[in-house]
Design a protein around this motif. Sequence first.
Motif, short mmCIF file in Angstrom:
data_model
loop_
_atom_site.label_atom_id
_atom_site.label_comp_id
_atom_site.label_asym_id
_atom_site.label_seq_id
_atom_site.Cartn_x
_atom_site.Cartn_y
_atom_site.Cartn_z
N PRO A 1 113.90 115.99 -86.18
CA PRO A 1 113.51 115.25 -84.96
C PRO A 1 112.88 113.90 -85.30
CG PRO A 1 112.83 117.55 -84.81
CD PRO A 1 113.31 117.34 -86.22
N GLN A 2 113.35 112.86 -84.64
CA GLN A 2 112.82 111.53 -84.88
C GLN A 2 111.37 111.39 -84.43
OE1 GLN A 2 114.27 108.96 -86.51
NE2 GLN A 2 115.90 110.41 -87.01
N SER A 3 110.94 112.28 -83.53
CA SER A 3 109.56 112.21 -83.06
C SER A 3 108.57 112.46 -84.20
CB SER A 3 109.33 113.23 -81.94
OG SER A 3 109.64 114.55 -82.39
N TYR A 4 108.99 113.26 -85.20
CA TYR A 4 108.11 113.49 -86.35
C TYR A 4 107.84 112.18 -87.09
CZ TYR A 4 109.13 118.49 -85.74
OH TYR A 4 109.26 119.76 -85.24
N TYR A 5 108.91 111.42 -87.33
CA TYR A 5 108.76 110.16 -88.05
C TYR A 5 107.97 109.14 -87.23
CZ TYR A 5 112.40 112.05 -91.08
OH TYR A 5 113.12 112.85 -91.94
N GLU A 6 108.20 109.13 -85.93
CA GLU A 6 107.48 108.17 -85.08
C GLU A 6 105.99 108.48 -85.05
OE1 GLU A 6 109.43 108.53 -81.37
OE2 GLU A 6 111.29 107.55 -82.02
N ALA A 7 105.66 109.77 -84.98
CA ALA A 7 104.25 110.15 -84.98
C ALA A 7 103.59 109.83 -86.32
CB ALA A 7 104.11 111.64 -84.67
N ALA A 8 104.31 110.09 -87.41
CA ALA A 8 103.76 109.78 -88.73
C ALA A 8 103.59 108.28 -88.92
CB ALA A 8 104.67 110.36 -89.80
N GLU A 9 104.54 107.51 -88.40
CA GLU A 9 104.44 106.06 -88.51
C GLU A 9 103.26 105.52 -87.72
OE1 GLU A 9 107.40 102.16 -88.13
OE2 GLU A 9 108.08 104.17 -87.53
N LEU A 10 102.99 106.11 -86.56
CA LEU A 10 101.83 105.71 -85.78
C LEU A 10 100.53 106.05 -86.49
CD1 LEU A 10 102.93 106.74 -82.16
CD2 LEU A 10 102.78 104.42 -83.13
N ASP A 11 100.55 107.12 -87.28
CA ASP A 11 99.36 107.51 -88.04
C ASP A 11 99.18 106.69 -89.31
OD1 ASP A 11 98.69 109.39 -86.17
OD2 ASP A 11 99.72 111.04 -87.20
N GLY A 12 100.11 105.78 -89.58
CA GLY A 12 99.99 104.91 -90.75
C GLY A 12 100.67 105.41 -92.00
N ALA A 13 101.53 106.43 -91.90
CA ALA A 13 102.22 106.95 -93.09
C ALA A 13 103.32 105.98 -93.51
CB ALA A 13 102.82 108.32 -92.78
N ASN A 14 103.41 105.73 -94.81
CA ASN A 14 104.45 104.85 -95.33
C ASN A 14 105.75 105.62 -95.52
OD1 ASN A 14 104.14 106.30 -97.76
ND2 ASN A 14 102.60 104.84 -98.51
N GLY A 15 106.77 104.94 -96.03
CA GLY A 15 108.08 105.56 -96.17
C GLY A 15 108.08 106.74 -97.12
N TRP A 16 107.37 106.61 -98.25
CA TRP A 16 107.34 107.71 -99.21
C TRP A 16 106.62 108.93 -98.64
CZ3 TRP A 16 109.35 109.90 -103.22
CH2 TRP A 16 108.62 110.86 -103.93
N GLU A 17 105.53 108.69 -97.91
CA GLU A 17 104.79 109.82 -97.32
C GLU A 17 105.62 110.51 -96.24
OE1 GLU A 17 100.21 108.14 -97.86
OE2 GLU A 17 101.33 107.75 -96.00
N ARG A 18 106.35 109.74 -95.46
CA ARG A 18 107.22 110.37 -94.45
C ARG A 18 108.31 111.20 -95.11
NH1 ARG A 18 106.78 105.14 -92.07
NH2 ARG A 18 108.90 104.62 -92.77
N TYR B 1 106.42 114.45 -96.82
CA TYR B 1 105.76 115.41 -95.95
C TYR B 1 106.59 115.80 -94.73
CZ TYR B 1 101.55 114.45 -98.67
OH TYR B 1 100.65 114.32 -99.69
N ILE B 2 107.65 115.07 -94.45
CA ILE B 2 108.47 115.41 -93.28
C ILE B 2 109.90 115.77 -93.70
CG2 ILE B 2 109.44 114.55 -91.12
CD1 ILE B 2 107.01 112.80 -90.79
N THR B 3 110.56 114.87 -94.44
CA THR B 3 111.97 115.08 -94.76
C THR B 3 112.17 116.28 -95.68
OG1 THR B 3 112.38 112.70 -94.55
CG2 THR B 3 114.05 114.01 -95.68
N LEU B 4 111.45 116.31 -96.78
CA LEU B 4 111.64 117.40 -97.74
C LEU B 4 111.35 118.78 -97.14
CD1 LEU B 4 110.46 116.14 -101.25
CD2 LEU B 4 112.77 116.69 -100.49
N PRO B 5 110.21 118.98 -96.46
CA PRO B 5 109.99 120.31 -95.86
C PRO B 5 111.03 120.67 -94.80
CG PRO B 5 107.93 119.10 -96.00
CD PRO B 5 109.02 118.12 -96.31
N SER B 6 111.52 119.67 -94.07
CA SER B 6 112.47 119.95 -92.99
C SER B 6 113.84 120.36 -93.52
CB SER B 6 112.60 118.74 -92.07
OG SER B 6 111.36 118.40 -91.49
N ILE B 7 114.21 119.86 -94.69
CA ILE B 7 115.54 120.17 -95.25
C ILE B 7 115.43 121.23 -96.34
CG2 ILE B 7 116.37 117.85 -94.73
CD1 ILE B 7 116.13 117.22 -97.71
N ALA B 8 114.34 121.98 -96.36
CA ALA B 8 114.16 123.00 -97.41
C ALA B 8 115.28 124.03 -97.44
CB ALA B 8 112.81 123.69 -97.23
N PRO B 9 115.74 124.57 -96.29
CA PRO B 9 116.87 125.53 -96.37
C PRO B 9 118.13 124.92 -96.98
CG PRO B 9 115.78 125.65 -94.24
CD PRO B 9 115.23 124.45 -94.92
#
Length: 315
Positions: A207-224, A227-235
């Motif tokens: 979901p793009q909302s995860y990235y948008e929320a993280a970006e609003l919290d100040g997360a950079n590209g590597w942190e997104r 903490y978001i991409t890798l756990p989401s694509i774990a399966p």
Amino acid sequence: MTLTTSGPSSSSAPVAEEDGRRVRRRRHSRYLLAPFVFTVGTAVLFGLFFLWPGVLGLSYSLTDFRGWGDLEFVGLANYLELFQDSEFYQSLGRTFVYAVFSVPVGYVLALAMAVALTSKGARGKTPARIIFFMPWLVSPIIAGVIWRWMFGESFGFVNYIIQLLGGEAVPWASNADLSLFVAVLASAWGGAAFNMLLFIAAISNVPQSYYEAAELDGANGWERFWYITLPSIAPTSVLVILLSSLGSMKEFAMIQALNGGGPGTQNRLVVQYIYETGFERSLVGYAAAASMVLLVILMVIAIIQLRISKRNNAW
């Protein structure tokens, strides 16, 4: 005076209802027939191309079959001899080394290509997908020949460039570790495209909302990504690692065309060992025993990885 009329509606209603029942019965029978046909077809193909060869290989492993003549039952003699064969352990150990290096390299390469093609600022995604996917369309034998030409010691393109820049030729073929390094690169190059497609599908479903929320919290590209991409694509990662591990343990065509297991037999993988034993030495029963051992190893690897995946999902 009472008038009674009988029109087409009163007589056609039972007929229309009966026709509707027939249509529903035909549809119901068709819906029941299609799954039955597909199930039977799948079972026949599975039995013909997987179950029967497996049973045949297991039966051969208990005999002294050499490709001709009568079969003589020898029981577990092939397995006892195999477990004392140093060449088998050498090939199996080299196969594990090859898998340990090729699986992470292929995983990182496929994931990097998928992230690059799914990023918002990337341009030329369609041509890039075509270029990245082309190596997967190349036959493993052709891929081995290409990489053998590139990393040949006396005729290779890479050594030509090195010497052109003033360096010395690198012994890509005569050094066992360097030869295995080239095999790892060739394997990652050829297999990353299919895994890339799996990663692209998985990343696109985050979901793009995860990235948008993280970006609003100040997360950079590597942190997104971390903490978001890798756990989401774990399966999907588990699936890619599983398929890559099984494929690396069964690698044959590319290695055979690239270095033939050389120098000497130092990079001979276990499937090459089985091939040489069964077809060159005509020890079909002995090679079948080695194949059964490899089958058990692959099943253990698959079960371990699936259990790790279930445990991580439970957490």
